[in-house]
Design a protein around this motif. Structure first.
Motif, PDB file in Angstrom:
ATOM      1  N   ARG A   1       0.813  -1.220   0.000  1.00  0.00           N
ATOM      2  CA  ARG A   1       0.000   0.000   0.000  1.00  0.00           C
ATOM      3  C   ARG A   1       0.844   1.267   0.000  1.00  0.00           C
ATOM      4  O   ARG A   1       0.640   2.137  -0.844  1.00  0.00           O
ATOM      5  CB  ARG A   1      -0.956  -0.014   1.177  1.00  0.00           C
ATOM      6  CG  ARG A   1      -2.271  -0.652   0.818  1.00  0.00           C
ATOM      7  CD  ARG A   1      -3.120  -0.908   2.047  1.00  0.00           C
ATOM      8  NE  ARG A   1      -4.128  -1.899   1.743  1.00  0.00           N
ATOM      9  CZ  ARG A   1      -5.240  -1.621   1.081  1.00  0.00           C
ATOM     10  NH1 ARG A   1      -5.477  -0.392   0.682  1.00  0.00           N
ATOM     11  NH2 ARG A   1      -6.110  -2.569   0.806  1.00  0.00           N
TER      12      ARG A   1
ATOM     13  N   ALA B   1      -0.644   5.088  -9.821  1.00  0.00           N
ATOM     14  CA  ALA B   1      -1.219   3.927 -10.488  1.00  0.00           C
ATOM     15  C   ALA B   1      -0.141   3.000 -11.041  1.00  0.00           C
ATOM     16  O   ALA B   1      -0.310   1.781 -11.052  1.00  0.00           O
ATOM     17  CB  ALA B   1      -2.138   4.383 -11.610  1.00  0.00           C
TER      18      ALA B   1
ATOM     19  N   TYR C   1       0.972   0.883  -8.280  1.00  0.00           N
ATOM     20  CA  TYR C   1      -0.118  -0.038  -7.956  1.00  0.00           C
ATOM     21  C   TYR C   1      -0.035  -1.277  -8.848  1.00  0.00           C
ATOM     22  O   TYR C   1      -0.099  -2.418  -8.383  1.00  0.00           O
ATOM     23  CB  TYR C   1      -1.439   0.704  -8.147  1.00  0.00           C
ATOM     24  CG  TYR C   1      -2.682  -0.136  -8.111  1.00  0.00           C
ATOM     25  CD1 TYR C   1      -3.260  -0.510  -6.912  1.00  0.00           C
ATOM     26  CD2 TYR C   1      -3.295  -0.539  -9.295  1.00  0.00           C
ATOM     27  CE1 TYR C   1      -4.419  -1.264  -6.886  1.00  0.00           C
ATOM     28  CE2 TYR C   1      -4.451  -1.290  -9.280  1.00  0.00           C
ATOM     29  CZ  TYR C   1      -5.012  -1.656  -8.072  1.00  0.00           C
ATOM     30  OH  TYR C   1      -6.149  -2.403  -8.055  1.00  0.00           O
ATOM     31  N   LEU C   2       0.148  -1.028 -10.150  1.00  0.00           N
ATOM     32  CA  LEU C   2       0.287  -2.154 -11.086  1.00  0.00           C
ATOM     33  C   LEU C   2       1.531  -2.973 -10.750  1.00  0.00           C
ATOM     34  O   LEU C   2       1.510  -4.202 -10.776  1.00  0.00           O
ATOM     35  CB  LEU C   2       0.372  -1.642 -12.523  1.00  0.00           C
ATOM     36  CG  LEU C   2      -0.923  -1.125 -13.124  1.00  0.00           C
ATOM     37  CD1 LEU C   2      -0.672  -0.571 -14.520  1.00  0.00           C
ATOM     38  CD2 LEU C   2      -1.949  -2.249 -13.195  1.00  0.00           C
TER      39      LEU C   2
ATOM     40  N   HIS D   1       0.980  -5.312  -7.805  1.00  0.00           N
ATOM     41  CA  HIS D   1       0.165  -6.488  -8.120  1.00  0.00           C
ATOM     42  C   HIS D   1       0.878  -7.447  -9.047  1.00  0.00           C
ATOM     43  O   HIS D   1       0.790  -8.666  -8.887  1.00  0.00           O
ATOM     44  CB  HIS D   1      -1.177  -6.050  -8.691  1.00  0.00           C
ATOM     45  CG  HIS D   1      -2.090  -5.506  -7.643  1.00  0.00           C
ATOM     46  ND1 HIS D   1      -2.777  -6.319  -6.768  1.00  0.00           N
ATOM     47  CD2 HIS D   1      -2.372  -4.237  -7.280  1.00  0.00           C
ATOM     48  CE1 HIS D   1      -3.458  -5.573  -5.920  1.00  0.00           C
ATOM     49  NE2 HIS D   1      -3.232  -4.302  -6.215  1.00  0.00           N
ATOM     50  N   ASN D   2       1.588  -6.909 -10.040  1.00  0.00           N
ATOM     51  CA  ASN D   2       2.354  -7.773 -10.942  1.00  0.00           C
ATOM     52  C   ASN D   2       3.357  -8.597 -10.165  1.00  0.00           C
ATOM     53  O   ASN D   2       3.467  -9.815 -10.340  1.00  0.00           O
ATOM     54  CB  ASN D   2       3.143  -6.943 -11.957  1.00  0.00           C
ATOM     55  CG  ASN D   2       2.254  -6.407 -13.048  1.00  0.00           C
ATOM     56  OD1 ASN D   2       1.137  -6.860 -13.203  1.00  0.00           O
ATOM     57  ND2 ASN D   2       2.748  -5.437 -13.784  1.00  0.00           N
TER      58      ASN D   2
ATOM     59  N   ARG E   1       1.863 -11.336  -7.961  1.00  0.00           N
ATOM     60  CA  ARG E   1       1.356 -12.511  -8.667  1.00  0.00           C
ATOM     61  C   ARG E   1       2.473 -13.279  -9.351  1.00  0.00           C
ATOM     62  O   ARG E   1       2.343 -14.456  -9.619  1.00  0.00           O
ATOM     63  CB  ARG E   1       0.329 -12.078  -9.724  1.00  0.00           C
ATOM     64  CG  ARG E   1      -0.970 -11.623  -9.145  1.00  0.00           C
ATOM     65  CD  ARG E   1      -1.840 -12.789  -8.750  1.00  0.00           C
ATOM     66  NE  ARG E   1      -2.439 -13.444  -9.908  1.00  0.00           N
ATOM     67  CZ  ARG E   1      -3.129 -14.562  -9.829  1.00  0.00           C
ATOM     68  NH1 ARG E   1      -3.287 -15.153  -8.676  1.00  0.00           N
ATOM     69  NH2 ARG E   1      -3.655 -15.098 -10.907  1.00  0.00           N
ATOM     70  N   ARG E   2       3.555 -12.589  -9.701  1.00  0.00           N
ATOM     71  CA  ARG E   2       4.583 -13.249 -10.500  1.00  0.00           C
ATOM     72  C   ARG E   2       5.858 -13.453  -9.722  1.00  0.00           C
ATOM     73  O   ARG E   2       6.906 -13.698 -10.314  1.00  0.00           O
ATOM     74  CB  ARG E   2       4.895 -12.393 -11.729  1.00  0.00           C
ATOM     75  CG  ARG E   2       3.684 -12.171 -12.567  1.00  0.00           C
ATOM     76  CD  ARG E   2       4.065 -12.063 -14.029  1.00  0.00           C
ATOM     77  NE  ARG E   2       2.871 -12.014 -14.851  1.00  0.00           N
ATOM     78  CZ  ARG E   2       2.535 -10.985 -15.587  1.00  0.00           C
ATOM     79  NH1 ARG E   2       3.318  -9.934 -15.626  1.00  0.00           N
ATOM     80  NH2 ARG E   2       1.444 -11.015 -16.301  1.00  0.00           N
TER      81      ARG E   2
ATOM     82  N   GLN F   1      -1.967  -2.592 -21.023  1.00  0.00           N
ATOM     83  CA  GLN F   1      -2.105  -1.556 -19.993  1.00  0.00           C
ATOM     84  C   GLN F   1      -2.373  -0.197 -20.624  1.00  0.00           C
ATOM     85  O   GLN F   1      -3.193   0.585 -20.129  1.00  0.00           O
ATOM     86  CB  GLN F   1      -0.831  -1.502 -19.142  1.00  0.00           C
ATOM     87  CG  GLN F   1      -0.708  -2.709 -18.237  1.00  0.00           C
ATOM     88  CD  GLN F   1       0.727  -3.033 -17.888  1.00  0.00           C
ATOM     89  OE1 GLN F   1       1.662  -2.469 -18.453  1.00  0.00           O
ATOM     90  NE2 GLN F   1       0.910  -3.959 -16.964  1.00  0.00           N
TER      91      GLN F   1
END
Ligand SMILES: Nc1ncnc2c1ncn2[C@@H]1O[C@H](COP(=O)(O)OP(=O)(O)OP(=O)(O)O)[C@@H](O)[C@H]1O
Ligand SMILES: [Mg+2]
Lengths: 243, 445
Positions: free
Chosen positions: B250, B258, B261-262, B265-266, B269-270, B353
């Motif tokens: 956060r 933004a 933020y991406l 998350h990327n 997950r990866r 994106q």
């Protein structure tokens, strides 16, 4: 939404393909229009040029009262963010974001306040209330398409473009998606432009615009599936006759 | 399938540049050092010369080869992973997993053989230059001729083939399983490998204490230890990355907008698939810190002994300087190589994106944030691995702590690592952004 004399040529001098040839088109606010035509007739190109995703070689595009000028990619992007929603044929969801995160992404990118409540409401409307935390690869094609539509709606754009939004869907999900688009027009007064190959899908629209070889080849208001199919069948002849 | 592999390599050579470069450099390094074994084994060579050469080849040829193995393997992993969509396509058009495996492994072997064959000339030259250096410093008799023989060749072909085929096998196994619709296999094998590497690394570091402090080969043990620790940490770093992002995701996103933020998350997950790039980063940091610190300690030890440097000590010092230079440069090239491959492959993702409303600047912010995270994790583990080796060596050799220069060494290494990581990914991303978004999405789809 208005296009004036829009042309687009792909490739270089030798292998040039004229995808759009001097297309002019005016669609009133709050209308639902279907764009039809044979494969390769330039439908996707038309949509992409109108949505500011691609630049036409010539001509003017006016969306929501503002001209989509050349400018840098960043300028075009900022223009699009607040005025245009796009539903891609291949969904174009980000695989590392959940359904809810994908839906709110345009707001985040635009630096606008992210209202999860609103996103939840829209996702509930498209029937995905119980899928908020799923990732795109855990959804069916129809569900992904509905996420894509929710994402296009979340920023409350004036115009929504959809490239074959029902292409990969079964009859029932297709009808749901079409009813959703119809509601966007009637309940929220937005303009929707949709490319489709399916006369039944086109019959949900207020009017149909036909495209052949990159040129406008007529239009039809209050379309029925039969009339559209009939017209499509003759589209080749009309073009050959030089109209 | 072998024919398919040959055709695939010939038709799209661009895709194989990265792996070719990795196998070429890796083979050149391991063959150059191992050719000293061949030279030492030649008939009529005097004992001192043979010992010097044997020691050099044993220490450097040994851990250098280990390093090459992991560097080539991680580059291969990064490259084969990118072909997941192609593998899916092959599977859908009727290829069995075995056929896909043979094709991808065939390609990997083909490229490895080619890379190693191309490396023979440079490795001969490099080996001769090394020998010249030993002769100039009077550590090897002037009459000794350089021999490039079976040991060099088998080391070169052996290590690159093994690393390439092994990495391709594992990567393709994962890809075919995912393509078959099964959930991505749990990373049990990877975890086990990582734990083994950590144990081996700890063993290497611990073994330092079992060796006589005056033994010239002493530094081999902590060097092996640092490499294996680096590999183990890199393999297991996914979990730490995820934990870190759970805690700081956060604030990072709040700071960078933004784009960040991406990135958060990327990366979350990866995390697991970043291990390949991370490994080259951790290896670079770990091995550079370890070997330079070891060299400084060694010089201090000789000074403390109050005698002039003996032939052996000089030998070790030259050798270590060369090693540090070559090995660090090699790791740095591998880092840049795998980052370039990993980033240029993301053109399609960037396009998506941008179509979703990201400006090019936001995409670049995302890439910068991701690289920053990667650099922090890589530096952290590289430092731990490198210092573990250096500390053990200093303790045994001098019965002292780390030398004062350690801070400078760390700063220099960190600066290079961070610069290489950020510059490579940002420049590559900027290039990828030149393709219009619509085309970027269409090409790979
Ligand atoms: N990036 C491109 N480069 C070159 N030619 C292109 C490119 N994109 C489209 N074209 C060509 O432009 C023409 C119009 O393409 P477009 O994608 O707009 O067709 P379409 O009407 O959407 O077809 P479909 O119904 O098959 O989706 C085609 O002849 C196509 O080959
Ligand atoms: Mg199309």
């Amino acid at each position: 939404m208005r296009l004036v004399g829009v042309s687009k040529v792909y490739g270089d001098a030798e292998s040039a393909v004229t995808a759009l040839d001097n297309v002019s088109l005016s669609l009133p606010t709050g209308s639902f229009t279907a764009v039809m035509g044979p494969s390769g007739s330039g439908k996707s190109t038309l949509l992409q040029c109108a949505a500011g995703l691609d630049r036409p070689d010539r001509g003017v595009v006016v969306v929501d009262g503002a001209e989509l000028a050349g400018g840098t990619e960043a300028e075009l992007t900022k223009f699009r963010r607040n005025r245009i929603g796009f539903v891609f044929q291949s969904y174009n969801l980000l695989p590392t974001l959940t359904v809810l995160q994908n839906t709110t992404l345009p707001l985040r990118l635009a630096g606008r306040r992210v209202s999860r409540e609103r996103a939840r409401t829209i996702l509930a409307q498209v029937g995905l209330a119980d899928r908020l935390g799923h990732f795109p690869d855990q959804l069916s094609g129809g569900q992904r398409q509905r996420v894509a539509i929710a994402r296009a709606l979340v920023a409350e754009p004036a115009v929504i473009f959809a490239d074959e939004p029902t292409g990969a869907l079964d009859t029932r999900s297709a009808r749901e998606v079409l009813e959703l688009l119809r509601e966007v027009v009637s309940a929220h007064g937005r303009t929707v432009v949709m490319v489709t190959h399916d006369p039944v899908a086109a019959s949900h629209a207020d009017s149909v615009v036909f495209l052949a070889d990159g040129r406008l080849a007529g239009s039809m208001t209050e379309p029925t599936a039969d009339a559209v199919a009939e017209r499509l069948a003759h589209l080749g002849d009309v073009v050959a006759a030089g109209v | 399938m072998l024919q398919l592999a040959i055709r695939s390599v010939r038709k799209r050579p661009g895709r194989f540049v990265g792996t070719l470069l990795a196998t070429f450099l890796g083979a050149a390094i391991s063959m150059a050092f191992n050719s000293l074994h061949d030279t030492a084994g030649a008939a009529g060579i005097d004992d001192t010369s043979a010992e010097t050469l044997g020691l050099s080849a044993g220490v450097v040829g040994g851990y250098g080869t280990l390093l090459v193995f992991f560097a080539v393997a991680s580059t291969l992993t990064v490259n084969v992973r990118q072909r997941a969509s192609e593998i899916t396509l092959l599977r859908q058009s009727g290829a069995t997993p075995a056929q896909v495996k043979r094709m991808i492994m065939g390609e990997a072997v083909l490229v490895a053989v080619l890379g190693t064959a191309l490396a023979i000339g440079p490795a001969m030259l490099g080996g001769r230059l090394l020998l010249d250096m030993f002769q100039e410093t009077d550590q090897v008799a002037p009459g000794v001729d350089h021999v490039f023989g079976p040991i060099a060749l088998s080391a070169g072909f052996g290590v690159t083939l093994l690393a390439s085929a092994g990495a391709a096998f594992l990567a393709v196994r994962r890809a075919t399983r995912t393509a078959a619709g099964a959930r991505a296999p749990r990373a049990r094998l990877r975890t086990a490998g990582g734990v083994l590497a950590l144990l081996g690394g700890a063993g290497g570091v611990a073994a330092t204490y079992a060796i006589d402090p005056a033994e010239p080969g002493l530094m081999a043990a902590p060097a092996y230890g640092a490499i294996l620790l680096s590999v183990g940490f890199a393999t297991l770093s996914g979990g730490l990355l995820r934990t870190l992002l759970r805690l700081f995701g956060r604030p990072i996103a709040a700071l960078t907008g933004a784009g960040g933020y991406l990135a958060v998350h990327n990366t979350r997950r990866r995390a697991a698939s970043l291990a390949g790039v991370l490994m080259t980063l951790v290896l670079f940091t770990g091995i550079t810190i370890a070997t330079i610190c070891i060299q400084v300690v060694e010089s201090d030890a000789i000074e403390a002994a109050g005698v002039g440097k003996s032939v052996e000590d000089k030998n070790v010092e030259t050798l270590n300087l060369v090693v540090v230079g070559i090995i660090a440069a090699f790791c740095c090239v591998m880092l840049v190589n795998s980052l370039y491959a990993a980033t240029s492959y993301r053109r399609h993702e960037f396009g998506g994106q941008r179509l979703a409303g990201a400006t090019p600047r936001q995409v670049l912010t995302m890439v910068a944030t991701e690289s920053g995270l990667l650099a922090v994790i890589g530096l952290f583990f590289g430092t731990v691995a490198g210092l573990a080796g250096a500390l053990a060596f200093a303790d045994v050799r001098l019965e002292a702590g780390l030398p004062g220069e350690t801070v400078l060494i760390w700063l220099g290494t960190a600066a290079i690592a961070v610069t290489a990581t950020m510059a490579t990914s940002l420049l590559t991303a900027r290039r990828a952004l030149r393709t219009p978004a619509i085309q970027a999405v269409a090409v790979a789809a």
